[in-house]
Design a protein around this motif. Structure first.
Motif, short mmCIF file in Angstrom:
data_model
loop_
_atom_site.label_atom_id
_atom_site.label_comp_id
_atom_site.label_asym_id
_atom_site.label_seq_id
_atom_site.Cartn_x
_atom_site.Cartn_y
_atom_site.Cartn_z
N LEU A 160 1.22 -8.41 -23.30
CA LEU A 160 2.35 -7.65 -22.75
C LEU A 160 2.07 -6.15 -22.80
O LEU A 160 2.42 -5.41 -21.88
CB LEU A 160 3.64 -7.97 -23.52
N ALA A 161 1.43 -5.70 -23.87
CA ALA A 161 1.08 -4.29 -23.98
C ALA A 161 0.16 -3.87 -22.85
O ALA A 161 0.30 -2.78 -22.27
CB ALA A 161 0.41 -4.02 -25.34
N GLU A 162 -0.78 -4.73 -22.48
CA GLU A 162 -1.71 -4.41 -21.39
C GLU A 162 -0.97 -4.33 -20.05
O GLU A 162 -1.29 -3.49 -19.20
CB GLU A 162 -2.82 -5.45 -21.34
N ILE A 163 0.03 -5.19 -19.85
CA ILE A 163 0.84 -5.10 -18.63
C ILE A 163 1.61 -3.77 -18.61
O ILE A 163 1.67 -3.08 -17.59
CB ILE A 163 1.82 -6.28 -18.53
N LEU A 164 2.19 -3.39 -19.74
CA LEU A 164 2.96 -2.14 -19.81
C LEU A 164 2.07 -0.93 -19.62
O LEU A 164 2.49 0.07 -19.02
CB LEU A 164 3.72 -2.05 -21.14
N LEU A 165 0.84 -0.97 -20.13
CA LEU A 165 -0.09 0.14 -19.91
C LEU A 165 -0.39 0.30 -18.43
O LEU A 165 -0.50 1.42 -17.92
CB LEU A 165 -1.39 -0.10 -20.69
N TYR A 166 -0.51 -0.83 -17.74
CA TYR A 166 -0.71 -0.78 -16.28
C TYR A 166 0.51 -0.18 -15.59
O TYR A 166 0.39 0.68 -14.71
CB TYR A 166 -0.99 -2.19 -15.75
N LEU A 167 1.71 -0.59 -15.99
CA LEU A 167 2.93 -0.10 -15.34
C LEU A 167 3.11 1.40 -15.55
O LEU A 167 3.58 2.10 -14.64
CB LEU A 167 4.15 -0.86 -15.88
N ARG A 168 2.76 1.90 -16.73
CA ARG A 168 3.01 3.32 -17.01
C ARG A 168 1.87 4.21 -16.54
O ARG A 168 1.98 5.44 -16.65
CB ARG A 168 3.27 3.52 -18.50
N ASP A 169 0.79 3.61 -16.03
CA ASP A 169 -0.35 4.39 -15.50
C ASP A 169 -0.05 4.81 -14.07
O ASP A 169 -0.23 4.03 -13.13
CB ASP A 169 -1.62 3.54 -15.57
N SER A 170 0.42 6.03 -13.88
CA SER A 170 0.83 6.50 -12.55
C SER A 170 -0.33 6.50 -11.56
O SER A 170 -0.12 6.35 -10.35
CB SER A 170 1.44 7.90 -12.64
N THR A 171 -1.57 6.64 -12.04
CA THR A 171 -2.72 6.68 -11.12
C THR A 171 -3.02 5.30 -10.54
O THR A 171 -3.78 5.18 -9.57
CB THR A 171 -3.97 7.18 -11.86
N ALA A 172 -2.42 4.25 -11.11
CA ALA A 172 -2.68 2.90 -10.63
C ALA A 172 -1.75 2.49 -9.50
O ALA A 172 -1.90 1.39 -8.94
CB ALA A 172 -2.54 1.91 -11.79
N HIS A 173 -0.81 3.37 -9.13
CA HIS A 173 0.22 2.99 -8.16
C HIS A 173 0.23 3.95 -6.97
O HIS A 173 -0.06 5.14 -7.11
CB HIS A 173 1.59 2.98 -8.83
N SER A 174 0.61 3.42 -5.83
CA SER A 174 0.62 4.22 -4.60
C SER A 174 1.61 5.38 -4.67
O SER A 174 1.41 6.41 -4.04
CB SER A 174 0.96 3.32 -3.40
N GLN A 175 2.67 5.22 -5.44
CA GLN A 175 3.68 6.27 -5.57
C GLN A 175 3.27 7.35 -6.58
O GLN A 175 3.95 8.36 -6.73
CB GLN A 175 5.02 5.66 -6.01
N ASN A 176 2.17 7.09 -7.30
CA ASN A 176 1.71 8.00 -8.36
C ASN A 176 2.79 8.24 -9.41
O ASN A 176 2.94 9.36 -9.93
CB ASN A 176 1.24 9.34 -7.76
N LYS A 177 3.54 7.19 -9.70
CA LYS A 177 4.59 7.27 -10.72
C LYS A 177 4.56 5.98 -11.55
O LYS A 177 4.14 4.93 -11.06
CB LYS A 177 5.97 7.41 -10.07
N PRO A 178 4.99 6.07 -12.79
CA PRO A 178 5.08 4.84 -13.59
C PRO A 178 6.21 3.94 -13.11
O PRO A 178 7.17 4.40 -12.48
CB PRO A 178 5.35 5.36 -15.01
N TYR A 179 6.07 2.66 -13.41
CA TYR A 179 7.09 1.67 -13.04
C TYR A 179 7.73 1.12 -14.31
O TYR A 179 7.13 1.09 -15.38
CB TYR A 179 6.46 0.53 -12.24
N VAL A 180 8.97 0.65 -14.15
CA VAL A 180 9.73 0.06 -15.26
C VAL A 180 10.18 -1.34 -14.85
O VAL A 180 10.80 -1.50 -13.79
CB VAL A 180 10.96 0.92 -15.62
N HIS A 181 9.85 -2.34 -15.65
CA HIS A 181 10.32 -3.70 -15.38
C HIS A 181 11.82 -3.80 -15.63
O HIS A 181 12.58 -4.33 -14.83
CB HIS A 181 9.58 -4.71 -16.26
N GLY A 182 12.28 -3.29 -16.76
CA GLY A 182 13.70 -3.15 -17.03
C GLY A 182 14.40 -4.36 -17.62
O GLY A 182 15.58 -4.28 -17.96
N ASP A 183 13.69 -5.49 -17.75
CA ASP A 183 14.38 -6.68 -18.26
C ASP A 183 13.38 -7.60 -18.96
O ASP A 183 13.32 -8.80 -18.70
CB ASP A 183 15.07 -7.42 -17.11
N ILE A 184 12.59 -7.02 -19.86
CA ILE A 184 11.61 -7.83 -20.60
C ILE A 184 12.34 -8.59 -21.70
O ILE A 184 13.01 -8.00 -22.55
CB ILE A 184 10.49 -6.95 -21.20
#
Length: 625
Positions: A160-184
């Protein structure tokens, strides 16, 4: 209306109609009135027919939540796919969230996040199709096994930590912003027992983060900053049993939200609970986890915001250390003996087949600290109806955890009752619990022990009663309007069982319907004639409960009754028949229940502040010996 679910199948060219859908309120179908239950069954059949006509097979209702419901199926390529439908009886702006969910999930590219296949909107019905995460969700796994083995908890924590590191890595996303799942939460993490891998599902609360992990705005430029609204959160509420204080209180969305969901999820699966609130009494440091992980979870679930953030940073920066901890090769689990008697019978011995348990609790008001949570009134979120209804938000964390632990018992095929009395010197518990599944014995005993430990940590004076009954035995009596009486059908009768062995009355040990006095939280006053019959019933040695729930046009009689004095079977049956005959005399709306335990076998437990510390041994070979 032509339907195209973008599945490359020979059936695509055909004209198909996918109609409007009706989903009943969130409760057991056996508690719905006849009209709503029939609609729900027809709706499920309709969905299955429509998907079958589109070329799918092995179609099944996978689950449902506050916003939608999910079907799984197999396509022509033998791939398992999932269809998520929005609830068509919700406001349009709420239904539109499925479109937002599809949009965000489609932007994510990670092996542990399901892949979006297609999104369709047909009239007011939104449908999202995605790949299916293999395995079982952690809530179900926890239900089957009880507290999960520390080795498994560590593995899940790392993934789960590895998934969250991916979500908070803004360079990994087209919007250049971190993402939040919001319901883990446990039910949104699917574990594949074959591979040991997890996937994070249900992105219905996901958003693009307004703040990064350092609390800075994620706006990329001046124009973006000017157009962004940093006065209002874009976050969804998520499941309040697991989300953290910032998200509950309407803070700006941030990766910190998912840190809290992660910590709460790990705590829940390690302790065998269904919420985050029990940490003061059942501390992460008492669960047999590696000391590093236990200490981090304790801090991440702290009341202190700075401590939570510091612990979250430490967790991610020391993830390499967690990966290097030496653990036993085979998962280990600690068995504990039940603190109160629990009867276990095989499934086949359950009269009438399957059991659909419902937990009814009364005398709840004394657990409240305040009458309501005013700061939540303005949140426009359908989840509020599900979680804050009645009394929950007026409770302290220990009380919330106790109620959640009690509710968890309803996930098991169990009938019986509990009478819990808090006094200055400790807690007195009378109980009668029968579980009808030998395979769930360890998990159920753990759930009961958790409930007792949480009760020990509540320092109040008062009484709480809880009945566990089989919803499949609920009697339904309906009327056209409130001016008419409730009249049962000729064939309707209140069911009861007769014990295998007769139990001779011992008047000094019986637990009476009326022993605990009038319940202040039950507000249906039954007519004197019916109370007189209940008083006669009370004199016959038996155990169980009978609950009258009166709605404007719908009367439900919930019951679980077992006769212990075989000589009184005819008299017992006569009393139940008289209750049915007196239903027309019921006046008013509300609920009133009566519980009788077979005998007085009170167990006493001293108050505790928290359970003692217990960590994973430094030498795991000690566990394997």
């Amino acid at each position: 209306m032509s339907v195209n679910l973008s599945e490359p199948s020979a059936v695509q060219h055909k004209e198909k109609k996918l109609q409007h859908f009706y989903i009943a309120e969130e409760q057991s179908i056996y508690l719905l009135n006849h009209k709503d239950a029939t609609k729900l069954k027809k709706w499920v059949e309709l969905c299955q027919q429509q998907l079958k006509q589109l070329g799918y097979r092995d179609i099944a209702l996978l689950g449902k939540g506050a916003y939608g419901f999910v079907f799984c199926a197999v396509n022509h390529l033998d791939e398992e796919v999932v269809f998520k439908f929005s609830r068509s009886n919700l406001p349009q702006h709420v239904q539109d969230r499925l479109s937002e969910e599809a949009d965000i999930q489609a932007q994510l590219n990670h092996p542990k996040i399901p892949r979006v296949i297609d999104y369709q909107k047909i009239k007011r019905q939104s449908i999202l199709q995605m790949s299916r995460a293999p395995g079982v969700d952690l809530e179900k796994l926890s239900h089957q096994q009880g507290p999960l083995a520390p080795e498994l908890v560590v593995s899940i924590a790392i993934q789960l930590a590895e998934i969250l590191l991916y979500l908070r890595d803004s360079t990994a996303h087209s919007q250049n912003k971190p993402y939040v799942h919001g319901d883990i939460k446990p039910s949104n993490v699917v574990f594949d027992e074959q591979t040991g891998l997890v996937q994070l599902i249900d992105w219905g609360s996901s958003v693009i983060a307004q703040l990064d992990v350092h609390g800075q705005s994620t706006s990329n430029n001046v124009m973006d900053l000017m157009s962004s609204d940093l006065q209002h959160t874009n976050a969804r509420l998520g499941d309040v049993y697991f989300i953290g204080p910032e998200q509950i209180n309407g803070g700006l969305s941030s990766p910190r939200f998912d840190e809290q969901g992660l910590a709460a999820t790990l705590y829940a699966i390690a302790s065998g609970q269904s919420c985050r609130y029990g940490t003061r009494i059942i501390s992460p440091n008492s669960l047999g986890l590696p000391k590093m992980l236990a200490n981090v979870l304790t801090a991440m679930l702290s009341d202190d915001k700075n401590k939570r953030s510091t612990a979250g940073d430490y967790f991610f920066s020391h993830l390499h250390y967690l990966k290097q901890i030496v653990l036993a090769i085979k998962p280990t689990a600690t068995r504990t003996e039940p603190l109160i008697p629990i009867w276990v019978k095989a499934k086949s011995s359950a009269k009438g087949g399957e059991i659909d348990t419902v937990v009814y609790g009364s005398r709840k008001s004394f657990l409240r600290e305040e009458s309501s949570a005013e700061h939540l009134n303005d949140i426009d979120d359908v989840q509020l109806e599900k979680y804050y209804k009645n009394y929950l938000m007026g409770m302290g964390d220990n009380e919330k955890a106790f109620i959640a632990a009690l509710s968890r018992l309803g996930n098991f095929p169990v009938v019986g009752g509990l009478a819990i009395r808090w006094a200055k010197e400790g807690v007195y518990i009378d109980s009668n619990l029968t579980l009808f599944d030998l395979s769930l014995k360890a998990s159920f005993e753990s759930a009961v022990n958790n409930m007792i430990h949480l009760a020990q940590g509540i320092f109040r004076i008062g009484m709480f009663k809880s009945c566990l009954f089989n919803a499949r035995n609920t009697l339904h009596v309906e009327r056209d309007d409130q001016n008419q009486p409730f009249i049962a059908q000729p064939e309707q009768q209140i069911a009861f069982e007769v014990s295998d062995i007769a139990d001779i009355d011992d008047i000094t040990r019986l637990h009476s319907y009326f022993e605990d006095g009038k319940d202040p939280d039950e507000y249906l006053y039954l007519p004197d004639e019916m109370m007189a019959v209940l008083a006669r019933l009370n004199l016959i040695h038996h155990t169980g409960c009978i609950i009258f729930e009166v709605l404007p046009t719908h009367l439900k009689i919930h019951s679980y009754l077992m006769l212990l004095n075989h000589d009184k079977e005819q008299e017992f049956r006569q009393c139940l028949a008289e209750i049915i005959a007196l239903l027309p005399s019921i006046d008013g709306i509300g609920i009133s229940g009566f519980m009788k335990l077979p005998y007085k076998d009170t167990r006493f437990f001293e108050h505790i502040s928290s359970l003692p510390e217990r960590f994973y041994p430094k030498n795991p070979k000690l566990l394997e010996e």
